[in-house]
Design a protein around this motif. Sequence first.
Motif, PDB file in Angstrom:
ATOM      1  N   PHE A  24      27.655  45.201 -27.533  1.00 57.97           N
ATOM      2  CA  PHE A  24      26.508  46.050 -27.871  1.00 57.97           C
ATOM      3  C   PHE A  24      25.226  45.231 -27.982  1.00 57.97           C
ATOM      4  N   GLY A  25      25.280  43.990 -27.535  1.00 53.03           N
ATOM      5  CA  GLY A  25      24.064  43.180 -27.458  1.00 53.03           C
ATOM      6  C   GLY A  25      23.707  42.454 -28.736  1.00 53.03           C
ATOM      7  N   GLY A  26      24.615  42.445 -29.705  1.00 54.96           N
ATOM      8  CA  GLY A  26      24.348  41.731 -30.945  1.00 54.96           C
ATOM      9  C   GLY A  26      24.332  40.221 -30.735  1.00 54.96           C
ATOM     10  N   VAL A  27      23.647  39.539 -31.629  1.00 54.58           N
ATOM     11  CA  VAL A  27      23.588  38.076 -31.568  1.00 54.58           C
ATOM     12  C   VAL A  27      24.447  37.522 -32.683  1.00 54.58           C
ATOM     13  N   LEU A  28      25.467  36.763 -32.321  1.00 52.77           N
ATOM     14  CA  LEU A  28      26.409  36.234 -33.301  1.00 52.77           C
ATOM     15  C   LEU A  28      25.919  34.926 -33.878  1.00 52.77           C
TER      16      LEU A  28
ATOM     17  N   MET B 230      25.224  51.369  -2.258  1.00 52.01           N
ATOM     18  CA  MET B 230      24.583  50.922  -3.508  1.00 52.01           C
ATOM     19  C   MET B 230      25.543  51.143  -4.679  1.00 52.01           C
ATOM     20  N   SER B 231      25.675  50.116  -5.513  1.00 51.85           N
ATOM     21  CA  SER B 231      26.551  50.212  -6.690  1.00 51.85           C
ATOM     22  C   SER B 231      25.959  51.175  -7.712  1.00 51.85           C
ATOM     23  N   PRO B 232      26.789  51.621  -8.633  1.00 53.83           N
ATOM     24  CA  PRO B 232      26.223  52.383  -9.749  1.00 53.83           C
ATOM     25  C   PRO B 232      25.197  51.514 -10.479  1.00 53.83           C
ATOM     26  N   ARG B 233      24.271  52.173 -11.129  1.00 53.05           N
ATOM     27  CA  ARG B 233      23.238  51.425 -11.870  1.00 53.05           C
ATOM     28  C   ARG B 233      23.703  51.251 -13.308  1.00 53.05           C
ATOM     29  N   TYR B 234      24.244  50.089 -13.585  1.00 50.79           N
ATOM     30  CA  TYR B 234      24.710  49.786 -14.937  1.00 50.79           C
ATOM     31  C   TYR B 234      23.522  49.592 -15.864  1.00 50.79           C
ATOM     32  N   THR B 235      23.788  49.652 -17.162  1.00 52.11           N
ATOM     33  CA  THR B 235      22.731  49.307 -18.106  1.00 52.11           C
ATOM     34  C   THR B 235      22.417  47.814 -17.966  1.00 52.11           C
ATOM     35  N   ARG B 236      21.230  47.441 -18.415  1.00 47.23           N
ATOM     36  CA  ARG B 236      20.860  46.023 -18.347  1.00 47.23           C
ATOM     37  C   ARG B 236      21.820  45.193 -19.197  1.00 47.23           C
ATOM     38  N   LEU B 237      22.231  45.781 -20.325  1.00 47.55           N
ATOM     39  CA  LEU B 237      23.170  45.068 -21.191  1.00 47.55           C
ATOM     40  C   LEU B 237      24.505  44.829 -20.477  1.00 47.55           C
ATOM     41  N   VAL B 238      25.034  45.864 -19.858  1.00 50.63           N
ATOM     42  CA  VAL B 238      26.330  45.723 -19.174  1.00 50.63           C
ATOM     43  C   VAL B 238      26.224  44.698 -18.045  1.00 50.63           C
ATOM     44  N   ASP B 239      25.106  44.736 -17.319  1.00 52.37           N
ATOM     45  CA  ASP B 239      24.915  43.743 -16.261  1.00 52.37           C
ATOM     46  C   ASP B 239      24.970  42.322 -16.809  1.00 52.37           C
ATOM     47  N   SER B 240      24.545  42.157 -18.049  1.00 53.59           N
ATOM     48  CA  SER B 240      24.493  40.813 -18.635  1.00 53.59           C
ATOM     49  C   SER B 240      25.813  40.370 -19.244  1.00 53.59           C
ATOM     50  N   LEU B 241      26.767  41.304 -19.385  1.00 54.77           N
ATOM     51  CA  LEU B 241      28.020  40.953 -20.065  1.00 54.77           C
ATOM     52  C   LEU B 241      28.945  40.172 -19.139  1.00 54.77           C
TER      53      LEU B 241
ATOM     54  N   LEU C 189      38.162  50.694 -34.353  1.00 49.07           N
ATOM     55  CA  LEU C 189      37.190  50.968 -35.418  1.00 49.07           C
ATOM     56  C   LEU C 189      36.056  49.942 -35.422  1.00 49.07           C
ATOM     57  N   LEU C 190      36.378  48.675 -35.148  1.00 48.87           N
ATOM     58  CA  LEU C 190      35.315  47.655 -35.076  1.00 48.87           C
ATOM     59  C   LEU C 190      34.359  47.963 -33.922  1.00 48.87           C
ATOM     60  N   GLY C 191      34.909  48.481 -32.830  1.00 51.07           N
ATOM     61  CA  GLY C 191      34.052  48.870 -31.710  1.00 51.07           C
ATOM     62  C   GLY C 191      33.089  49.981 -32.107  1.00 51.07           C
ATOM     63  N   TYR C 192      33.615  50.991 -32.803  1.00 49.44           N
ATOM     64  CA  TYR C 192      32.733  52.068 -33.275  1.00 49.44           C
ATOM     65  C   TYR C 192      31.684  51.530 -34.247  1.00 49.44           C
ATOM     66  N   LEU C 193      32.101  50.649 -35.145  1.00 53.63           N
ATOM     67  CA  LEU C 193      31.160  50.111 -36.132  1.00 53.63           C
ATOM     68  C   LEU C 193      30.037  49.336 -35.446  1.00 53.63           C
ATOM     69  N   ALA C 194      30.421  48.532 -34.477  1.00 47.63           N
ATOM     70  CA  ALA C 194      29.394  47.789 -33.729  1.00 47.63           C
ATOM     71  C   ALA C 194      28.421  48.762 -33.080  1.00 47.63           C
ATOM     72  N   ARG C 195      28.956  49.830 -32.511  1.00 43.31           N
ATOM     73  CA  ARG C 195      28.090  50.810 -31.852  1.00 43.31           C
ATOM     74  C   ARG C 195      27.137  51.482 -32.843  1.00 43.31           C
ATOM     75  N   LEU C 196      27.613  51.709 -34.044  1.00 42.07           N
ATOM     76  CA  LEU C 196      26.781  52.377 -35.045  1.00 42.07           C
ATOM     77  C   LEU C 196      25.606  51.516 -35.488  1.00 42.07           C
ATOM     78  N   LEU C 197      25.831  50.201 -35.560  1.00 42.28           N
ATOM     79  CA  LEU C 197      24.846  49.336 -36.209  1.00 42.28           C
ATOM     80  C   LEU C 197      24.049  48.447 -35.265  1.00 42.28           C
ATOM     81  N   ILE C 198      24.640  48.098 -34.137  1.00 39.17           N
ATOM     82  CA  ILE C 198      24.088  46.973 -33.385  1.00 39.17           C
ATOM     83  C   ILE C 198      23.293  47.411 -32.162  1.00 39.17           C
ATOM     84  N   GLU C 199      22.024  47.051 -32.161  1.00 40.62           N
ATOM     85  CA  GLU C 199      21.196  47.153 -30.968  1.00 40.62           C
ATOM     86  C   GLU C 199      21.011  45.748 -30.411  1.00 40.62           C
TER      87      GLU C 199
END
Lengths: 367, 367
Positions: free
Chosen positions: A127-131, A1-12, A95-105
Amino acid sequence: MSPRYTRLVDSLPATVPFVGPETNERARGAVFDARLGANENGFGPSPRAIAAMSAASAGQWMYGDPENFDLKQTIAARMGVTPAHVIVGEGIDGLLGYLARLLIEQGDPVVTSDGAYPTFNYHIAGFGGVLHKVPYLGDHEDPTALIHRAREVNAKLIYLANPDNPMGSWHSASVIETMIAQVPDGSLLALDEAYIEFAPTGTAPSIDPDDPRVIRFRTFSKGYGMAGARVAYAIAAPGLIAAFDKVRNHFGMNRAAQIGALAALQDDAYLAQTVAKVARAHARLNAIAAENGLRALPSATNFVTIDCGKDGDFARKVLAGVVKRGVFIRMPFVAPHDRCIRVSAGPDAQLDAFAAALPLALAEARG
Amino acid sequence: MSPRYTRLVDSLPATVPFVGPETNERARGAVFDARLGANENGFGPSPRAIAAMSAASAGQWMYGDPENFDLKQTIAARMGVTPAHVIVGEGIDGLLGYLARLLIEQGDPVVTSDGAYPTFNYHIAGFGGVLHKVPYLGDHEDPTALIHRAREVNAKLIYLANPDNPMGSWHSASVIETMIAQVPDGSLLALDEAYIEFAPTGTAPSIDPDDPRVIRFRTFSKGYGMAGARVAYAIAAPGLIAAFDKVRNHFGMNRAAQIGALAALQDDAYLAQTVAKVARAHARLNAIAAENGLRALPSATNFVTIDCGKDGDFARKVLAGVVKRGVFIRMPFVAPHDRCIRVSAGPDAQLDAFAAALPLALAEARG
C-alpha cells in the motif's frame, strides 16, 4: 497495450513473502518426511473441529455468514469484550492486509523490527507505506526502541509480535502494557499474538478494548492447529472494527472454517493437550540441539529457534542440509538472527526425522 | 485519538454489498425453510468434492499451497491455456478486489451496467474509482453501450457478466467476441462468467489467452455448488496474472477448498447432472410463475428472474411477503429491473416452499 496498473503497483517488486513447502517438494521431486518449517501445528485440530468441518463439507453449497455472527459472539464472550470489538478474517495475514489498506497511503511511515514478520512488511509495501525498522535487542523485539522510532517518524502503525517470530522470545504482560501506554497519539500498535496460547501465563497484556491505540490479533492457525482453514480475529475499539467493513471481502470466509473454528473454541481440553505436547516437543528439540553441541533459545511459541553458533552462511548450509534430507524447516532472514535455524514443534516421528538429519547437515556444513 | 485512516477510507460509506440470509434469520428468529436468494446451488457439491473436503479436514493443520499449483495445472489443461494464464483466488469477489487494487487509483474511470453486480461496484469504490454506469438494453446488458462509454471516459476497466446477474439474460459468444475486439486500448474487460456452466453451448466466447484486453472469471460457487468454499479463478495474459502476485494474500486459500475444487473438476458427470437438475428447476419456476399470472424471464443461469408485472414498490412487497413466509429470495436493486424478483434453482422441497408462499405474497401485495 497492457492494462494500466496503478503507479504504486507498477513500482512493486515481484516478490512473495514466503515460498511454500509444496514448491520445495515439487523442486526436489518428493514430499518432505517432516513438515516443521512454517510453524504449523502438527498435532492437528481438535477432533471436534475436524468432525465439524467434515460434517460441514456437504453444506459448502452455502456461502458463509458474512457477519461471522456466531464466531464473533463466542470470541467476544471469551475475550470479555462485545462483538462490536471483534473482526474475523482470513488469517492474520488477511487482517493485516485490510489494516494496511485502512491506514496506509503512499509515503506513510510504519515502524517494525528488523527481522520481524515479512508478511506485515509485504502488506505495508503493497500500500506504499515506508517501513522504518529498529533492531532487536539481542533476541527480543525492543518495545522501547519501537515507540521511540514511532515518535520520531510519526508512525501511523507499529508492529509487534508477542511472542515473537522468528526468535520465539517474549515479553511479559507488564512490558506490553507499558508499551501501549506510550503509543504516540495517532499511532496504532498492531499486536500480533499468533502464538499466545503457547506462552507462559502473564504474557498476554490486559488491554482496554476501547483503547484506540492498539489492535490485537489472534489466530486459529497455531494453538488450534487450523492453519489451512484461514481463520483469525482481531480485537480493537468498535470504530476501528467497523472500518474493516468498509473494505473487507464480506463473503470471504470459508463456511466450514467458520464452523470448525467455533467447534475448536469449545474444546479447551484439547487445546491444553496441544500445549502440553508442544512443551514436550520443545524439550525434545532442546535435547536434539544439545546432543549436537547447539543451543536452543527459550521459546514461548510452537517452534524452537536453534543457534547454530556461527554466522548466517553457516546456518544456511545447515538448513540446506536438513531440507535436502527431507525435513522442511526455515530460518530467520536477518543478521544476527540468521545464525539460527527455526524448527516447529511436531509429533515424535517428525522430530525423529529432524534428529536424524541435523548431525549429517552439521557435519556437511562444517566441511 | 482514533487511528489515522487514509483519506479514501475516511470518505467511504459504511455499506455492505449484500446482507446475508443469516442476518435475516436472526432478525426473524427462525431459519429459512428455503434458501433461494443468493444463487447458491442447492444441489450441492459433487460427492467426490464432499468426500475430498471431508477427508482434508484432519489435514487443515497445514497451510494451503500458496501457488495453488495442482489446481492451476488442472484448470489450465481444461481451459487450453498454460498455468501462467491462471490465477486462483478466494471467490470471484476476492479476485475482483485484487483486480481493482491493481488498476484503480482515486478518480480512475470504470464502466459497468446500472444494476449489475454490486460487489464489483463496492471494490471499485473501495479503491476510489469512479463508476460510469450505462443502462441495460431491456433485460440485457448492452455491450455496445459499455464500449462506447468506455471510449468516452477512457475507462481503465469495464465489467460485463455473461450470463448476467440479476436478470439471467445472456449474449452469444459472437457478441462477446465482437465486444472484446472493440475494447479500447488501455482498457481491460472483466468478463464475469460465474454462471457459464448453466448457459447454452455457444455462450462462452473464444478468447486468445494472451489478449491483454480481457480477463475472464470462473467460479466453483455456482455450477460446482461450492460457494462456501471460496474458490474461483481468472484467465488472462501472463503479465496481468503475475501482477496479482504482487498484492494478493498468498496464503489466503483454504486448503480443503483447494482439494475439493480439484476433486470437483474431476467429476464432469456430476456437473452435467446439476445442470440438468437446474433446467428442471427452471421449468418448475416458470410453471409457478405462470400459475400466478407472472412471467419468468429466460435464464442462462441457476436462477429465474420473475417479472411481477408492476413497479418496484409492488415487487418489493411481493419479496417481503415471500421472505416473511420463510423463503429467502432477492430482487434486482435498480429500476426498471426492480419490477422482478429473483429465485435460485433448488431442490423440489425448496421450490415447494416458494410455490406455497408466492400466491399469498402476491395477494397481500395486491391488497
